[in-house]
Design an enzyme around this catalytic site. Sequence first.
Site, short mmCIF file in Angstrom:
data_model
loop_
_atom_site.label_atom_id
_atom_site.label_comp_id
_atom_site.label_asym_id
_atom_site.label_seq_id
_atom_site.Cartn_x
_atom_site.Cartn_y
_atom_site.Cartn_z
N GLN A 49 0.81 -1.22 0.00
CA GLN A 49 0.00 0.00 0.00
C GLN A 49 0.84 1.27 0.00
O GLN A 49 0.32 2.37 -0.15
CB GLN A 49 -0.96 0.02 1.20
CG GLN A 49 -0.31 0.17 2.55
CD GLN A 49 0.18 -1.13 3.15
OE1 GLN A 49 0.20 -2.16 2.47
NE2 GLN A 49 0.56 -1.11 4.41
N HIS A 81 -6.21 8.71 -0.67
CA HIS A 81 -5.40 9.92 -0.69
C HIS A 81 -4.06 9.63 -1.37
O HIS A 81 -3.65 8.49 -1.55
CB HIS A 81 -5.16 10.43 0.73
CG HIS A 81 -4.52 9.43 1.65
ND1 HIS A 81 -3.19 9.11 1.57
CD2 HIS A 81 -5.03 8.66 2.64
CE1 HIS A 81 -2.90 8.20 2.48
NE2 HIS A 81 -4.00 7.90 3.14
N LYS A 300 -3.43 -6.44 4.87
CA LYS A 300 -4.70 -5.84 4.45
C LYS A 300 -5.80 -6.89 4.34
O LYS A 300 -6.95 -6.66 4.75
CB LYS A 300 -4.53 -5.12 3.11
CG LYS A 300 -3.70 -3.87 3.20
CD LYS A 300 -4.41 -2.79 4.00
CE LYS A 300 -3.50 -1.58 4.15
NZ LYS A 300 -3.25 -1.20 5.53
#
Length: 466
Positions: A49, A81, A300
Amino acid sequence: MAVLSVLLPITFLLSSVTGTPVTSPRQQSCNTVDEGYQCFSGVSHLWGQYSPYFSVDDESSLSEDVPDHCQVTFAQVLSRHGARYPTKSKSEKYAKLIKAVQHNATSFSGKYAFLKSYNYSLGADDLTPFGENQLVDSGIKFYQRYEELAKNVVPFIRASGSDRVIASGEKFIEGFQKAKLGDSKSKRGQPAPIVNVVITETEGFNNTLDHSLCTAFENSTTGDDAEDKFTAVFTPSIVERLEKDLPGTTLSSKEVVYLMDMCSFDTIALTRDGSRLSPFCALFTQEEWAQYDYLQSVSKYYGYGGGNPLGPAQGIGFANELIARLTKSPVKDHTTTNTTLDSNPATFPLNATLYADFSHDNTMTSVFFALGLYNTTEPLSQTSVQSTEETNGYSSARTVPFGARAYVEMMQCTDEKEPLVRVLVNDRVIPLQGCDADEYGRCKRDDFVEGLSFVTSGGNWGECFA
């Protein structure tokens, strides 16, 4: 902005990782609007990520193009973002670790030489200039892909309430508007888009763009346990090598991961265009980067995805908002939606054709699994690396990198009475599950909604407070 005290030649850095020389990205276009960050792809696409967005359109046999006989009538982007500095807590840990290495090591030779005088000066939490540019490019790309809609309308935009997420929305707008003003066919006189709604991240406040409500989920250690298990598998040999190469140091497995984190965070802080690779990257081999990348996917998947019993439930609220937008009907949800906001046309209109929402990697992972996009992914191994072929395309780098974007598009085609829906994650068409997807990965809208029974029923949200 962070300043790196020692910069090694780019060709040396990459050859240390891959064994082959690499052309300087200053001599080629490796960070573009269409393809994202392709610089140093042998390593930068293995940062989980923490990878900057890169297009994975070529990893699917399905074309991302809109068929000639179809017209897009609705488009929604859900975006992470842009690239940021480390979180405050991580930044403190990185600084402490580097200081300890500098204090304890008795020798800094070869590729470790830079560490002796490295000055840790990374910020915390906020977007880097590189991350700001990512979102400008994202806004441009969104406009260009949906130009036929975008040239005539103003998108409705929401952001979760952290500064970097709001700033990402604003930079996206900058890019979108730049593309629109440069389009001679666009409708003149329209107001520029704004971030219409900012949803606070105050604990206990309903927010479909940031998880925090589900008590059992927030207290779960499933993700941490899986991360620790795989960390223990791949780091011992690295610890042994680093302690040998940096005599006098004693490193934990977690600290090895921190040093690997620095490769990405330092790179995205060095320049506005990502054209310099951090010397931290050369401290690890190609195989170790593949292991690191897989570690992030494990984290994740078991933290926020299908590997956590309550992971997908955290994405139900947004998925129900998406259904409401696609069908132009009131939101029906009793999970994370905010009734006050979603029942007000000013804060949740149902008549828009372009929507943009800005969020975080963790919640986006939950949304993807709530929508069933990775239902064909079997539980990830916690003891050995699996390729993306083995995970059916799932990895954190390919789903929620910095600047990640998922497009949900609805189109009307001349050979179909009912509109068709499809989803692209970082440009890769994800064949829809729970409905009869066609050769373009699309389903009829009503079939798509019907296939989301986990979402429309509220899933297992009730277990949050059991």
